[in-house]
Design a protein around this motif. Sequence first.
Motif, PDB file in Angstrom:
ATOM      1  N   HIS A 196       0.831  -0.935   0.355  1.00  0.00           N
ATOM      2  CA  HIS A 196       0.290  -0.122   0.342  1.00  0.00           C
ATOM      3  C   HIS A 196       0.769   1.020   0.127  1.00  0.00           C
ATOM      4  N   ARG A 197       1.908   1.339   1.041  1.00  0.00           N
ATOM      5  CA  ARG A 197       2.883   2.425   0.390  1.00  0.00           C
ATOM      6  C   ARG A 197       3.663   2.864  -0.761  1.00  0.00           C
ATOM      7  N   PHE A 198       3.812   1.822  -0.437  1.00  0.00           N
ATOM      8  CA  PHE A 198       4.505   2.082  -2.087  1.00  0.00           C
ATOM      9  C   PHE A 198       3.384   2.184  -3.499  1.00  0.00           C
ATOM     10  N   ALA A 199       2.067   2.506  -3.421  1.00  0.00           N
ATOM     11  CA  ALA A 199       1.403   2.653  -4.362  1.00  0.00           C
ATOM     12  C   ALA A 199       0.891   3.439  -4.016  1.00  0.00           C
ATOM     13  N   LEU A 200       1.214   3.853  -3.017  1.00  0.00           N
ATOM     14  CA  LEU A 200       0.834   5.012  -2.284  1.00  0.00           C
ATOM     15  C   LEU A 200       1.914   6.655  -2.810  1.00  0.00           C
ATOM     16  N   TYR A 201       3.374   5.725  -2.687  1.00  0.00           N
ATOM     17  CA  TYR A 201       4.309   6.580  -3.264  1.00  0.00           C
ATOM     18  C   TYR A 201       4.071   6.680  -4.774  1.00  0.00           C
ATOM     19  N   LEU A 202       3.925   6.016  -4.930  1.00  0.00           N
ATOM     20  CA  LEU A 202       3.592   5.476  -6.815  1.00  0.00           C
ATOM     21  C   LEU A 202       2.438   6.461  -7.486  1.00  0.00           C
ATOM     22  N   ILE A 211      -5.196  -0.215  -5.707  1.00  0.00           N
ATOM     23  CA  ILE A 211      -4.185  -1.826  -6.536  1.00  0.00           C
ATOM     24  C   ILE A 211      -3.455  -2.308  -5.834  1.00  0.00           C
ATOM     25  N   ALA A 212      -3.492  -2.167  -4.239  1.00  0.00           N
ATOM     26  CA  ALA A 212      -3.254  -2.674  -3.220  1.00  0.00           C
ATOM     27  C   ALA A 212      -4.168  -4.146  -3.076  1.00  0.00           C
ATOM     28  N   ALA A 213      -5.191  -3.297  -3.302  1.00  0.00           N
ATOM     29  CA  ALA A 213      -6.702  -4.488  -3.266  1.00  0.00           C
ATOM     30  C   ALA A 213      -6.419  -5.136  -4.656  1.00  0.00           C
ATOM     31  N   GLU A 214      -6.597  -5.113  -6.038  1.00  0.00           N
ATOM     32  CA  GLU A 214      -5.890  -5.474  -6.874  1.00  0.00           C
ATOM     33  C   GLU A 214      -4.846  -6.882  -6.895  1.00  0.00           C
ATOM     34  N   THR A 215      -3.589  -5.692  -6.157  1.00  0.00           N
ATOM     35  CA  THR A 215      -2.441  -6.984  -6.457  1.00  0.00           C
ATOM     36  C   THR A 215      -2.729  -8.243  -5.246  1.00  0.00           C
ATOM     37  N   PHE A 216      -3.569  -8.472  -3.889  1.00  0.00           N
ATOM     38  CA  PHE A 216      -3.317  -9.175  -3.391  1.00  0.00           C
ATOM     39  C   PHE A 216      -4.675 -10.418  -4.360  1.00  0.00           C
ATOM     40  N   LEU A 217      -5.540  -9.327  -4.296  1.00  0.00           N
ATOM     41  CA  LEU A 217      -6.381 -10.231  -5.593  1.00  0.00           C
ATOM     42  C   LEU A 217      -5.977 -10.990  -6.711  1.00  0.00           C
ATOM     43  N   ARG A 218      -4.570 -10.979  -7.075  1.00  0.00           N
ATOM     44  CA  ARG A 218      -3.903 -11.365  -8.392  1.00  0.00           C
ATOM     45  C   ARG A 218      -3.247 -12.134  -7.377  1.00  0.00           C
ATOM     46  N   ALA A 219      -2.396 -12.361  -6.171  1.00  0.00           N
ATOM     47  CA  ALA A 219      -1.593 -13.363  -5.555  1.00  0.00           C
ATOM     48  C   ALA A 219      -2.503 -14.157  -5.461  1.00  0.00           C
ATOM     49  N   ARG A 268       2.917  -1.822  -8.985  1.00  0.00           N
ATOM     50  CA  ARG A 268       3.696  -1.082  -9.510  1.00  0.00           C
ATOM     51  C   ARG A 268       3.444  -1.401 -11.431  1.00  0.00           C
ATOM     52  N   ASN A 269       2.423  -2.770 -11.972  1.00  0.00           N
ATOM     53  CA  ASN A 269       2.514  -2.196 -13.463  1.00  0.00           C
ATOM     54  C   ASN A 269       1.088  -1.576 -13.210  1.00  0.00           C
ATOM     55  N   LEU A 270       0.011  -2.662 -11.831  1.00  0.00           N
ATOM     56  CA  LEU A 270      -1.514  -1.782 -12.193  1.00  0.00           C
ATOM     57  C   LEU A 270      -1.157  -0.436 -11.983  1.00  0.00           C
ATOM     58  N   ALA A 271      -0.459   0.326 -11.353  1.00  0.00           N
ATOM     59  CA  ALA A 271      -0.072   2.168 -11.147  1.00  0.00           C
ATOM     60  C   ALA A 271       0.051   2.481 -12.816  1.00  0.00           C
ATOM     61  N   ARG A 272       0.849   1.468 -12.855  1.00  0.00           N
ATOM     62  CA  ARG A 272       1.591   2.604 -14.836  1.00  0.00           C
ATOM     63  C   ARG A 272       0.094   2.532 -15.698  1.00  0.00           C
ATOM     64  N   GLU A 279      -4.146  13.862 -11.120  1.00  0.00           N
ATOM     65  CA  GLU A 279      -4.371  14.963 -10.581  1.00  0.00           C
ATOM     66  C   GLU A 279      -4.201  15.557  -8.961  1.00  0.00           C
ATOM     67  N   THR A 280      -4.321  14.115  -8.481  1.00  0.00           N
ATOM     68  CA  THR A 280      -4.163  14.785  -6.699  1.00  0.00           C
ATOM     69  C   THR A 280      -2.964  14.705  -6.118  1.00  0.00           C
ATOM     70  N   GLN A 281      -3.629  15.689  -5.537  1.00  0.00           N
ATOM     71  CA  GLN A 281      -2.579  16.125  -4.676  1.00  0.00           C
ATOM     72  C   GLN A 281      -1.719  14.400  -3.756  1.00  0.00           C
ATOM     73  N   LEU A 282      -0.388  14.898  -2.505  1.00  0.00           N
ATOM     74  CA  LEU A 282       0.273  13.910  -1.907  1.00  0.00           C
ATOM     75  C   LEU A 282      -0.823  13.703  -0.889  1.00  0.00           C
ATOM     76  N   ASP A 283      -1.386  13.530  -0.520  1.00  0.00           N
ATOM     77  CA  ASP A 283      -1.978  13.489   1.507  1.00  0.00           C
ATOM     78  C   ASP A 283      -1.686  12.387   1.567  1.00  0.00           C
ATOM     79  N   PHE A 284      -0.472  12.603   3.137  1.00  0.00           N
ATOM     80  CA  PHE A 284      -0.114  12.058   3.765  1.00  0.00           C
ATOM     81  C   PHE A 284      -0.542  12.313   5.100  1.00  0.00           C
TER      82      PHE A 284
END
Length: 160
Positions: free
Chosen positions: A18-24, A34-42, A63-67, A76-81
């Motif tokens: 999730h953290r990696f997807a958030l940075y991307l 993206i995190a949910a889809e990643t684990f669904l694919r796994a 990474r592929n999902l984010a791309r 278009e959204t701002q980062l929100d940490f």
Amino acid sequence: MDGTNFHSFYERHAKAVHRFALYLTGNPDEADEIAAETFLRAWTAPGPVQEATARAYLIAIARNLARDNGRRRRRETQLDFDWPAGGASPHQMLEFGITLTALRGLPAELAEPLVMSAVEGWSYEEIAAALGTPLSTVKIRIHRARLRLAKELNRERNPR
């Protein structure tokens, strides 16, 4: 993978994915998807996921999902940490914002390995395996990313 094994697998890797997807993406909602889809694919992978390479496998999927998402629409959204408990000073918030803006300005091939190294604490070998690139390429990309990031931060802090 049965439900119990998948739950422990998810618990071990979910935060990092999730953290990696958030940075991307820079978007918490998109990172959740993206995190949910990643684990669904796994979960639905045709073969078992090897624990030794699970983290690299999951990051590659994310990474592929984010791309793919990025190709469909521009970010278009701002980062929100969230800040750590106790908050941050206005100066720290400004520096954080400048740094994230500069990081998001880097090309993906430079930003991804830098985030994996600096934020996630991955070794160069782990990054190379996750990105499917030679070790020397990872080292060069991280070096170039650091140089470009430092140059941009210097420009932001010292405008002429």
